[in-house]
Design a protein around this motif. Structure first.
Motif, PDB file in Angstrom:
ATOM      1  N   ILE A 238       0.847  -1.195   0.000  1.00 54.67           N
ATOM      2  CA  ILE A 238       0.000   0.000   0.000  1.00 54.67           C
ATOM      3  C   ILE A 238       0.884   1.247   0.000  1.00 54.67           C
ATOM      4  CG2 ILE A 238      -1.693   1.297   1.348  1.00 54.67           C
ATOM      5  CD1 ILE A 238      -2.883  -1.367   2.185  1.00 54.67           C
ATOM      6  N   GLY A 239       0.534   2.200  -0.862  1.00 55.68           N
ATOM      7  CA  GLY A 239       1.379   3.369  -1.075  1.00 55.68           C
ATOM      8  C   GLY A 239       1.200   4.463  -0.034  1.00 55.68           C
ATOM      9  N   LYS A 240       1.995   5.506  -0.201  1.00 50.20           N
ATOM     10  CA  LYS A 240       1.953   6.664   0.699  1.00 50.20           C
ATOM     11  C   LYS A 240       0.590   7.345   0.621  1.00 50.20           C
ATOM     12  CE  LYS A 240       6.877   7.658   0.189  1.00 50.20           C
ATOM     13  NZ  LYS A 240       7.863   8.606  -0.367  1.00 50.20           N
ATOM     14  N   GLY A 241       0.202   7.938   1.737  1.00 48.07           N
ATOM     15  CA  GLY A 241      -1.058   8.673   1.764  1.00 48.07           C
ATOM     16  C   GLY A 241      -2.233   7.846   2.246  1.00 48.07           C
ATOM     17  N   TRP A 242      -2.031   6.536   2.379  1.00 44.26           N
ATOM     18  CA  TRP A 242      -3.093   5.661   2.893  1.00 44.26           C
ATOM     19  C   TRP A 242      -2.834   5.381   4.371  1.00 44.26           C
ATOM     20  CZ3 TRP A 242      -7.498   4.382   0.421  1.00 44.26           C
ATOM     21  CH2 TRP A 242      -7.553   4.653  -0.951  1.00 44.26           C
ATOM     22  N   PRO A 243      -3.884   5.096   5.158  1.00 50.59           N
ATOM     23  CA  PRO A 243      -3.711   4.894   6.609  1.00 50.59           C
ATOM     24  C   PRO A 243      -2.747   3.764   6.969  1.00 50.59           C
ATOM     25  CG  PRO A 243      -6.032   5.203   6.064  1.00 50.59           C
ATOM     26  CD  PRO A 243      -5.307   5.094   4.765  1.00 50.59           C
ATOM     27  N   ILE A 244      -2.611   2.740   6.142  1.00 47.53           N
ATOM     28  CA  ILE A 244      -1.736   1.608   6.486  1.00 47.53           C
ATOM     29  C   ILE A 244      -0.666   1.437   5.401  1.00 47.53           C
ATOM     30  CG2 ILE A 244      -3.273   0.330   8.028  1.00 47.53           C
ATOM     31  CD1 ILE A 244      -4.289  -1.234   5.634  1.00 47.53           C
ATOM     32  N   ALA A 245       0.002   2.534   5.079  1.00 49.21           N
ATOM     33  CA  ALA A 245       1.028   2.527   4.034  1.00 49.21           C
ATOM     34  C   ALA A 245       2.117   1.496   4.350  1.00 49.21           C
ATOM     35  CB  ALA A 245       1.646   3.914   3.906  1.00 49.21           C
ATOM     36  N   GLY A 246       2.581   0.822   3.296  1.00 50.08           N
ATOM     37  CA  GLY A 246       3.665  -0.153   3.432  1.00 50.08           C
ATOM     38  C   GLY A 246       3.197  -1.573   3.686  1.00 50.08           C
ATOM     39  N   ILE A 247       1.935  -1.780   4.051  1.00 47.48           N
ATOM     40  CA  ILE A 247       1.413  -3.125   4.319  1.00 47.48           C
ATOM     41  C   ILE A 247       1.128  -3.831   2.985  1.00 47.48           C
ATOM     42  CG2 ILE A 247      -0.462  -4.442   5.402  1.00 47.48           C
ATOM     43  CD1 ILE A 247       1.411  -3.023   7.377  1.00 47.48           C
ATOM     44  N   PRO A 248       1.525  -5.102   2.848  1.00 51.22           N
ATOM     45  CA  PRO A 248       1.263  -5.797   1.579  1.00 51.22           C
ATOM     46  C   PRO A 248      -0.201  -6.185   1.380  1.00 51.22           C
ATOM     47  CG  PRO A 248       2.379  -7.271   3.120  1.00 51.22           C
ATOM     48  CD  PRO A 248       2.343  -5.917   3.767  1.00 51.22           C
ATOM     49  N   ILE A 249      -0.669  -6.032   0.154  1.00 51.77           N
ATOM     50  CA  ILE A 249      -1.943  -6.629  -0.265  1.00 51.77           C
ATOM     51  C   ILE A 249      -1.597  -8.049  -0.705  1.00 51.77           C
ATOM     52  CG2 ILE A 249      -3.881  -6.524  -1.878  1.00 51.77           C
ATOM     53  CD1 ILE A 249      -3.227  -3.513  -2.225  1.00 51.77           C
ATOM     54  N   ALA A 250      -2.159  -9.038  -0.013  1.00 47.88           N
ATOM     55  CA  ALA A 250      -1.706 -10.425  -0.243  1.00 47.88           C
ATOM     56  C   ALA A 250      -2.833 -11.385  -0.588  1.00 47.88           C
ATOM     57  CB  ALA A 250      -0.962 -10.929   0.997  1.00 47.88           C
ATOM     58  N   GLY A 251      -4.046 -10.881  -0.703  1.00 52.99           N
ATOM     59  CA  GLY A 251      -5.168 -11.744  -1.085  1.00 52.99           C
ATOM     60  C   GLY A 251      -6.200 -10.927  -1.826  1.00 52.99           C
ATOM     61  N   CYS A 252      -6.800 -11.515  -2.854  1.00 55.85           N
ATOM     62  CA  CYS A 252      -7.845 -10.820  -3.600  1.00 55.85           C
ATOM     63  C   CYS A 252      -8.795 -11.854  -4.183  1.00 55.85           C
ATOM     64  CB  CYS A 252      -7.236  -9.972  -4.721  1.00 55.85           C
ATOM     65  SG  CYS A 252      -8.471  -9.039  -5.664  1.00 55.85           S
ATOM     66  N   LEU A 253     -10.086 -11.698  -3.914  1.00 54.55           N
ATOM     67  CA  LEU A 253     -11.106 -12.597  -4.460  1.00 54.55           C
ATOM     68  C   LEU A 253     -12.398 -11.817  -4.686  1.00 54.55           C
ATOM     69  CD1 LEU A 253      -9.930 -14.081  -1.549  1.00 54.55           C
ATOM     70  CD2 LEU A 253     -10.832 -16.056  -2.765  1.00 54.55           C
ATOM     71  N   GLY A 254     -13.157 -12.208  -5.714  1.00 49.09           N
ATOM     72  CA  GLY A 254     -14.519 -11.728  -5.833  1.00 49.09           C
ATOM     73  C   GLY A 254     -15.317 -12.180  -4.620  1.00 49.09           C
ATOM     74  N   ASP A 255     -16.363 -11.442  -4.268  1.00 54.03           N
ATOM     75  CA  ASP A 255     -17.038 -11.682  -2.993  1.00 54.03           C
ATOM     76  C   ASP A 255     -17.549 -13.113  -2.820  1.00 54.03           C
ATOM     77  OD1 ASP A 255     -19.066 -11.319  -4.891  1.00 54.03           O
ATOM     78  OD2 ASP A 255     -19.929  -9.564  -3.909  1.00 54.03           O
ATOM     79  N   GLN A 256     -18.116 -13.699  -3.880  1.00 59.19           N
ATOM     80  CA  GLN A 256     -18.682 -15.046  -3.721  1.00 59.19           C
ATOM     81  C   GLN A 256     -17.599 -16.115  -3.580  1.00 59.19           C
ATOM     82  OE1 GLN A 256     -21.681 -14.819  -2.946  1.00 59.19           O
ATOM     83  NE2 GLN A 256     -21.613 -12.675  -3.577  1.00 59.19           N
ATOM     84  N   HIS A 257     -16.458 -15.878  -4.179  1.00 56.03           N
ATOM     85  CA  HIS A 257     -15.342 -16.810  -4.079  1.00 56.03           C
ATOM     86  C   HIS A 257     -14.708 -16.694  -2.680  1.00 56.03           C
ATOM     87  CE1 HIS A 257     -15.820 -16.914  -8.465  1.00 56.03           C
ATOM     88  NE2 HIS A 257     -16.055 -15.617  -8.298  1.00 56.03           N
ATOM     89  N   ALA A 258     -14.669 -15.453  -2.170  1.00 57.07           N
ATOM     90  CA  ALA A 258     -14.180 -15.247  -0.806  1.00 57.07           C
ATOM     91  C   ALA A 258     -15.071 -15.970   0.199  1.00 57.07           C
ATOM     92  CB  ALA A 258     -14.131 -13.751  -0.486  1.00 57.07           C
ATOM     93  N   ALA A 259     -16.390 -15.937  -0.036  1.00 58.42           N
ATOM     94  CA  ALA A 259     -17.315 -16.638   0.864  1.00 58.42           C
ATOM     95  C   ALA A 259     -17.085 -18.149   0.815  1.00 58.42           C
ATOM     96  CB  ALA A 259     -18.755 -16.307   0.507  1.00 58.42           C
ATOM     97  N   MET A 260     -16.702 -18.673  -0.350  1.00 60.34           N
ATOM     98  CA  MET A 260     -16.386 -20.109  -0.451  1.00 60.34           C
ATOM     99  C   MET A 260     -15.216 -20.466   0.463  1.00 60.34           C
ATOM    100  SD  MET A 260     -18.351 -21.861  -2.557  1.00 60.34           S
ATOM    101  CE  MET A 260     -17.565 -23.162  -3.516  1.00 60.34           C
ATOM    102  N   VAL A 261     -14.198 -19.598   0.481  1.00 58.47           N
ATOM    103  CA  VAL A 261     -13.039 -19.826   1.355  1.00 58.47           C
ATOM    104  C   VAL A 261     -13.434 -19.611   2.812  1.00 58.47           C
ATOM    105  CG1 VAL A 261     -10.685 -19.089   1.908  1.00 58.47           C
ATOM    106  CG2 VAL A 261     -11.427 -19.162  -0.486  1.00 58.47           C
ATOM    107  N   GLY A 262     -14.179 -18.546   3.072  1.00 61.45           N
ATOM    108  CA  GLY A 262     -14.619 -18.263   4.444  1.00 61.45           C
ATOM    109  C   GLY A 262     -15.496 -19.358   5.022  1.00 61.45           C
ATOM    110  N   GLN A 263     -16.272 -20.026   4.165  1.00 64.01           N
ATOM    111  CA  GLN A 263     -17.139 -21.138   4.589  1.00 64.01           C
ATOM    112  C   GLN A 263     -16.401 -22.475   4.522  1.00 64.01           C
ATOM    113  OE1 GLN A 263     -20.073 -21.193   5.983  1.00 64.01           O
ATOM    114  NE2 GLN A 263     -21.638 -20.087   4.872  1.00 64.01           N
TER     115      GLN A 263
END
Length: 522
Positions: A238-263
Motif C-alpha cells: 500500500i502506497g503513501k497517503g493511505w492509513p496503512i502505508a507499506g502493508i502488503p496486499i496479499a489476497g484478492c477474491l470476488g465476494d462469492q469466491h471469498a465466501a467459499m473460502v470463508g465457509q
C-alpha cells in the motif's frame, strides 16, 4: 510469529457498502468499520456507482477500523501483516492512466443497459447466446463485465478518446482499488485475480489467461486489461497517503469466491450468500462442469500461484436483499430491513401471494432479461404482512431453483451428502440473521440449512487468503475451521413434501408470468 500480536486486515467492498475488518490470529474480529455509499439510477434498468466515492469509503473504513482496534488495546501498527481484498464482481470501471480519474461512473453488475448489445451479438455469432461458454463458462448476458466495457467504448466520448491516446485502463472494482492503493498514477499496479477475471467473459477457464479469440471477436485490446494473479499471493504494498502505508496486499477474491473460502467449502460442498442478490456456488474441485440447466461454470478459488484451481457451478440471483430495500425505500412498508421478519411473522403464510423480483430481468437458471417483476395472487384479503412474507419467500424460491439445477448438473459424483442422505446448504450474508427467512429456506429445500456463528464469511475469506500468502495460516487450518465451528445454527425443514411441491408449482407459475414484459409502455 508466536508470542506477538498478529493481524490480517480485510477490505470487503460490496454493492451498497464498504467494510474494513481486522482479524487476529484466531480469525476473530478486533476492529471494524462500515460505510454505505450511493447507488445511482440514471434510467430504468441502469445502476451506477461513483468510483471516487468507493475509494473514499475504503479510506474512511481503514482509518476508523484501525482506530477502533487500537483503542481496544491492540497494537495494529506493528502487528498488521497483510490485507486481503474482496469486492462486488462484474461492476466495471474505466479510468485515465495519466490523471487517475474515472472516465464514467462504475456500471454495476445488475445494470441492464447492454441488452441491445447482447441481442446483436447473439444474432451475429454462430453459437448465439452460448458462443463463448466453452472458453469462459459464461453465456452472453448483461451481467458480465465485457458487455459493460463494450457499451462504454461505443457510447462515451471520453472513453473513446482515452482509447485512441493509449491512456485507457479497464478493471473491475478490485483492480480499481489495487491500482489506487499501490500508487495510482504514480506507478499503481494494474492487476486483477482469477476469480474476478473469470466473471468478465474474457478469461479462458482452463488457461486462466485472457482469451485472445474472445478479445478479437469483441474488439477489445488486451493492453487495457489488468494482469491476472492467483487469490493468495503478495501483490504489492500500500502506497503513501493511505492509513496503512507499506502493508502488503496479499489476497484478492470476488465476494462469492471469498465466501467459499470463508465457509471452508471443499469439493462437493455448496454455500449461498444472501446480500443485495443471492449467489449459490458448488465447489466441483479441479473439474470444470459445464451446466445443462442454466448455471455458470466459474472459478471457486486458486490459493497461490502454484496451487491448483478449484472450479464451481454458480447460480446468481440478481434481487434478494434488494427486494427488502425496495419495500423500505420505495414503498415505505417497513422503516428498516430488520422489521421485515416481525411483519412477515404476523401471518402463517403469504395468503396465496407470490412475488417475483425480476426488476432487471432474471438471472440463473432462467436467464430472461425480458422479465420484469410481478406480484400475483392479490385479493381483498391481502395485507402488507402477506407481501412481506412473499418477498422473503421469493429469495428462498430463487435459491431452490438454482440448487435444483445444481443437483441435476453435479449428479451424485459432484456433491457431498451427510448422514441420512442430506445435502447441507451453508449460508452467510447479512440477511441470514433473519430466522424466519432461514426456516423458509430449509422448508422449501427439504434439506438442512447451516448458518455459521460468524455470518460475514466474505470478509473472512479474503483475510484467510491474505494470511495464507504471508504464513499466518496454513491451508489445513483454514479448511478445518468449518469443522471447528461449534456455534453453528441448523434449520431443518418442518413442512410436508406435498405442501412444498404445491408451493413450488405456484412459484413456477408466477415466474412464467414475468416473461416478455420489458417493453411495457411507460
Amino acid at each position: 510469529m508466536s508470542g506477538e500480536e498478529v493481524f490480517i486486515g480485510s477490505i470487503d467492498q460490496g454493492t451498497t457498502s464498504t467494510r474494513f475488518i481486522i482479524y487476529d490470529r484466531s480469525a476473530k474480529s478486533v476492529g471494524s468499520h462500515q460505510v454505505e455509499f450511493t447507488q445511482f439510477y440514471p434510467q430504468s434498468g441502469w445502476v451506477e456507482h461513483d468510483p471516487m466515492e468507493i475509494l473514499e469509503s475504503v479510506r474512511v473504513c481503514v482509518a476508523k477500523a484501525v482506530d477502533k482496534a487500537t483503542a481496544a488495546g491492540h497494537n495494529v501498527d506493528s502487528g498488521l501483516k497483510a490485507i486481503g481484498l474482496t469486492n462486488q464482481r462484474e461492476t466495471s470501471v474505466v479510468w485515465s492512466k495519466s490523471t487517475g480519474l474515472p472516465l464514467y461512473n462504475a456500471i454495476v453488475w445488475m445494470d441492464a443497459r447492454t441488452t441491445s448489445i447482447c441481442r446483436k451479438l447473439e444474432k451475429e455469432l454462430s453459437g448465439g447466446r452460448t458462443h463463448f461458454v466453452e472458453q469462459c463458462g459464461l453465456p452472453i448476458s448483461t451481467y458480465f463485465s465485457a458487455l459493460k466495457l463494450l457499451w462504454l467504448l461505443e457510447n462515451v466520448d471520453s472513453v473513446k478518446g482515452a482509447m485512441k491516446k493509449g491512456d485507457l485502463l479497464f478493471g473491475t472494482i478490485d483492480t480499481w482499488l489495487i491500482w489506487n492503493l499501490t500508487g495510482g498514477k504514480e506507478g499503481g499496479l494494474h492487476i486483477t485475480d482469477v476469480s474476478n477475471a473469470s466473471r468478465t467473459m474474457l478469461m479462458n477457464l482452463k488457461t486462466l489467461e485472457w482469451d485472445e479469440k474472445i478479445l478479437n471477436t469483441l474488439g477489445i485490446p488486451s493492453e487495457i486489461l489488468p494482469k491476472i494473479v492467483s487469490n493468495a499471493e503478495v501483490i504489492g504494498n500500500i502506497g503513501k497517503g493511505w492509513p496503512i502505508a507499506g502493508i502488503p496486499i496479499a489476497g484478492c477474491l470476488g465476494d462469492q469466491h471469498a465466501a467459499m473460502v470463508g465457509q471452508a467449502c471443499r469439493k462437493g460442498e455448496a454455500k449461498s450468500t444472501y446480500g443485495t442478490g443471492a449467489f449459490i456456488l458448488l465447489n466441483t474441485g479441479e473439474e470444470i462442469i459445464q451446466s445443462n440447466h442454466g448455471l455458470l461454470s466459474t472459478l471457486s478459488y486458486k490459493l497461490g500461484p502454484k496451487a491448483p484451481a478449484n472450479y464451481a457451478l454458480e447460480g446468481s440471483i440478481a434481487i434478494a436483499g434488494a427486494a427488502v430495500q425496495w419495500l423500505r425505500d420505495s414503498l415505505g412498508i417497513i422503516k428498516s430491513a430488520g422489521e421485515i421478519e416481525e411483519l412477515a411473522m404476523q401471518v402463517e403464510s403469504s395468503g396465496g401471494v407470490y412475488f417475483v423480483p425480476a426488476f432487471n430481468g432474471l438471472f440463473a437458471p432462467w436467464w430472461r432479461d425480458d422479465a420484469r417483476g410481478v406480484c400475483i395472487g392479490i385479493t381483498r384479503f391481502t395485507n402488507k404482512s402477506h407481501i412481506a412474507r412473499a418477498v422473503l419467500e421469493s429469495m428462498c424460491f430463487q435459491v431452490k431453483d438454482v440448487l435444483d439445477s445444481m443437483h441435476k448438473d453435479a449428479d451424485e459424483k459432484g456433491e457431498v451428502k451427510k448422514e441420512k442422505g442430506e445435502f447441507l446448504l451453508r449460508v452467510d450474508g447479512g440477511a441470514t440473521v433473519n430466522n424466519l427467512l432461514m426456516q423458509i429456506q430449509a422448508d422449501l429445500l427439504g434439506n438442512p440449512v447451516v448458518r455459521p456463528a460468524d455470518i460475514e464469511t466474505t470478509a473472512l475469506g479474503a483475510a484467510y487468503a491474505a494470511g495464507l500468502a504471508v504464513g499466518v495460516w496454513t491451508e489445513e487450518q483454514i479448511f478445518s475451521s468449518g469443522e471447528k465451528m461449534k456455534k453453528d445454527t441448523t434449520f431443518r425443514p418442518v413442512i410436508e413434501e406435498q405442501v412444498r411441491k404445491k408451493k413450488v408449482e405456484s412459484w413456477c407459475k408466477a415466474v412464467s408470468r414475468t416473461f416478455d414484459l420489458a417493453d411495457l409502455s411507460l
